[in-house]
Design a protein around this motif. Sequence first.
Motif, PDB file in Angstrom:
ATOM      1  N   PRO A 134      19.510 -59.612 -42.371  1.00 55.30           N
ATOM      2  CA  PRO A 134      19.508 -60.776 -41.485  1.00 55.30           C
ATOM      3  C   PRO A 134      20.901 -61.032 -40.905  1.00 55.30           C
ATOM      4  CG  PRO A 134      18.439 -61.289 -43.569  1.00 55.30           C
ATOM      5  CD  PRO A 134      19.069 -59.940 -43.724  1.00 55.30           C
ATOM      6  N   LEU A 135      20.920 -61.515 -39.680  1.00 55.70           N
ATOM      7  CA  LEU A 135      22.181 -61.848 -39.021  1.00 55.70           C
ATOM      8  C   LEU A 135      22.785 -63.101 -39.645  1.00 55.70           C
ATOM      9  CD1 LEU A 135      21.089 -61.376 -35.332  1.00 55.70           C
ATOM     10  CD2 LEU A 135      22.511 -59.830 -36.659  1.00 55.70           C
ATOM     11  N   THR A 136      24.086 -63.128 -39.671  1.00 55.69           N
ATOM     12  CA  THR A 136      24.771 -64.337 -40.129  1.00 55.69           C
ATOM     13  C   THR A 136      24.752 -65.356 -38.996  1.00 55.69           C
ATOM     14  OG1 THR A 136      26.940 -63.646 -39.322  1.00 55.69           O
ATOM     15  CG2 THR A 136      26.318 -62.951 -41.564  1.00 55.69           C
ATOM     16  N   GLU A 137      25.048 -66.587 -39.328  1.00 52.74           N
ATOM     17  CA  GLU A 137      25.138 -67.622 -38.296  1.00 52.74           C
ATOM     18  C   GLU A 137      26.212 -67.271 -37.273  1.00 52.74           C
ATOM     19  OE1 GLU A 137      23.285 -70.307 -37.470  1.00 52.74           O
ATOM     20  OE2 GLU A 137      21.931 -69.505 -38.988  1.00 52.74           O
ATOM     21  N   ALA A 138      27.319 -66.706 -37.723  1.00 51.32           N
ATOM     22  CA  ALA A 138      28.407 -66.321 -36.807  1.00 51.32           C
ATOM     23  C   ALA A 138      27.946 -65.233 -35.847  1.00 51.32           C
ATOM     24  CB  ALA A 138      29.624 -65.852 -37.590  1.00 51.32           C
ATOM     25  N   GLU A 139      27.190 -64.253 -36.343  1.00 51.09           N
ATOM     26  CA  GLU A 139      26.672 -63.186 -35.474  1.00 51.09           C
ATOM     27  C   GLU A 139      25.685 -63.742 -34.465  1.00 51.09           C
ATOM     28  OE1 GLU A 139      26.868 -59.327 -38.423  1.00 51.09           O
ATOM     29  OE2 GLU A 139      25.224 -60.772 -38.684  1.00 51.09           O
ATOM     30  N   ARG A 140      24.848 -64.645 -34.918  1.00 52.09           N
ATOM     31  CA  ARG A 140      23.866 -65.261 -34.023  1.00 52.09           C
ATOM     32  C   ARG A 140      24.573 -66.084 -32.939  1.00 52.09           C
ATOM     33  NH1 ARG A 140      20.850 -67.209 -37.857  1.00 52.09           N
ATOM     34  NH2 ARG A 140      19.685 -65.301 -38.074  1.00 52.09           N
ATOM     35  N   ALA A 141      25.571 -66.844 -33.337  1.00 54.45           N
ATOM     36  CA  ALA A 141      26.322 -67.673 -32.372  1.00 54.45           C
ATOM     37  C   ALA A 141      27.079 -66.799 -31.379  1.00 54.45           C
ATOM     38  CB  ALA A 141      27.288 -68.590 -33.115  1.00 54.45           C
ATOM     39  N   ARG A 142      27.645 -65.696 -31.848  1.00 52.81           N
ATOM     40  CA  ARG A 142      28.372 -64.789 -30.965  1.00 52.81           C
ATOM     41  C   ARG A 142      27.426 -64.184 -29.933  1.00 52.81           C
ATOM     42  NH1 ARG A 142      30.886 -61.308 -34.593  1.00 52.81           N
ATOM     43  NH2 ARG A 142      29.054 -59.982 -34.532  1.00 52.81           N
ATOM     44  N   GLY A 143      26.223 -63.807 -30.350  1.00 48.52           N
ATOM     45  CA  GLY A 143      25.228 -63.266 -29.422  1.00 48.52           C
ATOM     46  C   GLY A 143      24.806 -64.281 -28.383  1.00 48.52           C
ATOM     47  N   GLU A 144      24.639 -65.523 -28.807  1.00 49.20           N
ATOM     48  CA  GLU A 144      24.270 -66.589 -27.866  1.00 49.20           C
ATOM     49  C   GLU A 144      25.388 -66.838 -26.863  1.00 49.20           C
ATOM     50  OE1 GLU A 144      23.177 -69.838 -30.402  1.00 49.20           O
ATOM     51  OE2 GLU A 144      21.271 -68.902 -30.957  1.00 49.20           O
ATOM     52  N   ARG A 145      26.625 -66.786 -27.323  1.00 44.24           N
ATOM     53  CA  ARG A 145      27.772 -66.989 -26.417  1.00 44.24           C
ATOM     54  C   ARG A 145      27.884 -65.844 -25.426  1.00 44.24           C
ATOM     55  NH1 ARG A 145      30.219 -69.865 -23.143  1.00 44.24           N
ATOM     56  NH2 ARG A 145      32.372 -69.349 -22.824  1.00 44.24           N
ATOM     57  N   LEU A 146      27.707 -64.608 -25.880  1.00 43.77           N
ATOM     58  CA  LEU A 146      27.727 -63.459 -24.980  1.00 43.77           C
ATOM     59  C   LEU A 146      26.653 -63.622 -23.908  1.00 43.77           C
ATOM     60  CD1 LEU A 146      28.579 -60.585 -24.125  1.00 43.77           C
ATOM     61  CD2 LEU A 146      26.915 -59.735 -25.805  1.00 43.77           C
ATOM     62  N   GLY A 147      25.459 -63.976 -24.326  1.00 41.53           N
ATOM     63  CA  GLY A 147      24.367 -64.171 -23.377  1.00 41.53           C
ATOM     64  C   GLY A 147      24.669 -65.255 -22.362  1.00 41.53           C
ATOM     65  N   ALA A 148      25.245 -66.350 -22.818  1.00 48.38           N
ATOM     66  CA  ALA A 148      25.580 -67.457 -21.913  1.00 48.38           C
ATOM     67  C   ALA A 148      26.633 -67.037 -20.885  1.00 48.38           C
ATOM     68  CB  ALA A 148      26.070 -68.662 -22.715  1.00 48.38           C
ATOM     69  N   VAL A 149      27.628 -66.280 -21.342  1.00 49.28           N
ATOM     70  CA  VAL A 149      28.686 -65.831 -20.430  1.00 49.28           C
ATOM     71  C   VAL A 149      28.111 -64.880 -19.381  1.00 49.28           C
ATOM     72  CG1 VAL A 149      30.814 -64.465 -20.286  1.00 49.28           C
ATOM     73  CG2 VAL A 149      30.564 -66.203 -22.059  1.00 49.28           C
ATOM     74  N   LEU A 150      27.279 -63.950 -19.806  1.00 53.02           N
ATOM     75  CA  LEU A 150      26.676 -63.011 -18.858  1.00 53.02           C
ATOM     76  C   LEU A 150      25.717 -63.717 -17.903  1.00 53.02           C
ATOM     77  CD1 LEU A 150      26.059 -59.961 -21.217  1.00 53.02           C
ATOM     78  CD2 LEU A 150      27.818 -60.190 -19.438  1.00 53.02           C
ATOM     79  N   ARG A 151      24.958 -64.664 -18.416  1.00 52.93           N
ATOM     80  CA  ARG A 151      24.028 -65.428 -17.573  1.00 52.93           C
ATOM     81  C   ARG A 151      24.793 -66.223 -16.521  1.00 52.93           C
ATOM     82  NH1 ARG A 151      21.266 -67.400 -21.413  1.00 52.93           N
ATOM     83  NH2 ARG A 151      22.511 -69.255 -21.720  1.00 52.93           N
ATOM     84  N   GLU A 152      25.888 -66.852 -16.936  1.00 55.61           N
ATOM     85  CA  GLU A 152      26.715 -67.616 -15.993  1.00 55.61           C
ATOM     86  C   GLU A 152      27.314 -66.700 -14.931  1.00 55.61           C
ATOM     87  OE1 GLU A 152      30.849 -70.137 -16.109  1.00 55.61           O
ATOM     88  OE2 GLU A 152      29.518 -70.254 -17.850  1.00 55.61           O
ATOM     89  N   ALA A 153      27.760 -65.525 -15.331  1.00 55.86           N
ATOM     90  CA  ALA A 153      28.342 -64.579 -14.382  1.00 55.86           C
ATOM     91  C   ALA A 153      27.296 -64.052 -13.403  1.00 55.86           C
ATOM     92  CB  ALA A 153      28.997 -63.420 -15.129  1.00 55.86           C
ATOM     93  N   ARG A 154      26.044 -63.975 -13.838  1.00 62.44           N
ATOM     94  CA  ARG A 154      24.958 -63.515 -12.951  1.00 62.44           C
ATOM     95  C   ARG A 154      24.745 -64.488 -11.812  1.00 62.44           C
ATOM     96  NH1 ARG A 154      19.472 -64.485 -13.138  1.00 62.44           N
ATOM     97  NH2 ARG A 154      19.525 -65.244 -15.282  1.00 62.44           N
ATOM     98  N   GLY A 155      24.983 -65.769 -12.078  1.00 61.06           N
ATOM     99  CA  GLY A 155      24.854 -66.786 -11.036  1.00 61.06           C
ATOM    100  C   GLY A 155      23.459 -66.845 -10.453  1.00 61.06           C
ATOM    101  N   ALA A 156      23.373 -66.814  -9.125  1.00 57.09           N
ATOM    102  CA  ALA A 156      22.091 -66.949  -8.434  1.00 57.09           C
ATOM    103  C   ALA A 156      21.353 -65.619  -8.287  1.00 57.09           C
ATOM    104  CB  ALA A 156      22.313 -67.557  -7.049  1.00 57.09           C
ATOM    105  N   ARG A 157      21.991 -64.535  -8.682  1.00 61.10           N
ATOM    106  CA  ARG A 157      21.321 -63.229  -8.569  1.00 61.10           C
ATOM    107  C   ARG A 157      20.143 -63.180  -9.533  1.00 61.10           C
ATOM    108  NH1 ARG A 157      25.538 -58.598  -9.203  1.00 61.10           N
ATOM    109  NH2 ARG A 157      23.694 -57.383  -8.702  1.00 61.10           N
ATOM    110  N   SER A 158      19.107 -62.481  -9.131  1.00 58.51           N
ATOM    111  CA  SER A 158      17.914 -62.405  -9.976  1.00 58.51           C
ATOM    112  C   SER A 158      18.137 -61.459 -11.146  1.00 58.51           C
ATOM    113  CB  SER A 158      16.709 -61.927  -9.162  1.00 58.51           C
ATOM    114  OG  SER A 158      16.814 -60.538  -8.907  1.00 58.51           O
ATOM    115  N   MET A 159      17.382 -61.698 -12.206  1.00 56.14           N
ATOM    116  CA  MET A 159      17.433 -60.818 -13.367  1.00 56.14           C
ATOM    117  C   MET A 159      16.991 -59.408 -12.980  1.00 56.14           C
ATOM    118  SD  MET A 159      15.993 -63.115 -16.484  1.00 56.14           S
ATOM    119  CE  MET A 159      16.980 -62.518 -17.833  1.00 56.14           C
ATOM    120  N   VAL A 160      16.016 -59.320 -12.095  1.00 57.43           N
ATOM    121  CA  VAL A 160      15.506 -58.019 -11.663  1.00 57.43           C
ATOM    122  C   VAL A 160      16.618 -57.220 -10.992  1.00 57.43           C
ATOM    123  CG1 VAL A 160      13.870 -56.869 -10.106  1.00 57.43           C
ATOM    124  CG2 VAL A 160      13.135 -58.867 -11.437  1.00 57.43           C
ATOM    125  N   GLU A 161      17.351 -57.865 -10.099  1.00 56.56           N
ATOM    126  CA  GLU A 161      18.436 -57.200  -9.374  1.00 56.56           C
ATOM    127  C   GLU A 161      19.530 -56.721 -10.330  1.00 56.56           C
ATOM    128  OE1 GLU A 161      21.882 -58.357  -6.098  1.00 56.56           O
ATOM    129  OE2 GLU A 161      20.212 -59.736  -6.436  1.00 56.56           O
TER     130      GLU A 161
END
Length: 81
Positions: free
Chosen positions: A5-32
């Motif tokens: 099982p992932l530790t809380e720190a690993e889970r939080a790090r994954g969520e932060r990575l996802g948030a940063v990448l999602r923010e950088a994607r901006g208005a572009r679609s996930m498909v693109e």
Amino acid sequence: MVRVPLTEAERARGERLGAVLREARGARSMVEVAAEAGISVETLRKIETGRIPTPAFFTVVAVADAVGLPLEALRGAVPTG
């Protein structure tokens, strides 16, 4: 094979990575972005939501390149420890 099982720190790090990448994607679609990165839309969705908290390095590089995010920016935004 049983996964440890992932530790809380690993889970939080994954969520932060996802948030940063999602923010950088901006208005572009996930498909693109997924097509440009050479990954499936579902994989991108899982990364952005933290459901894949430890994606492969080359996958992170591909997504970062697709959204124009320098890896150095990720280094400061996502804690490593």
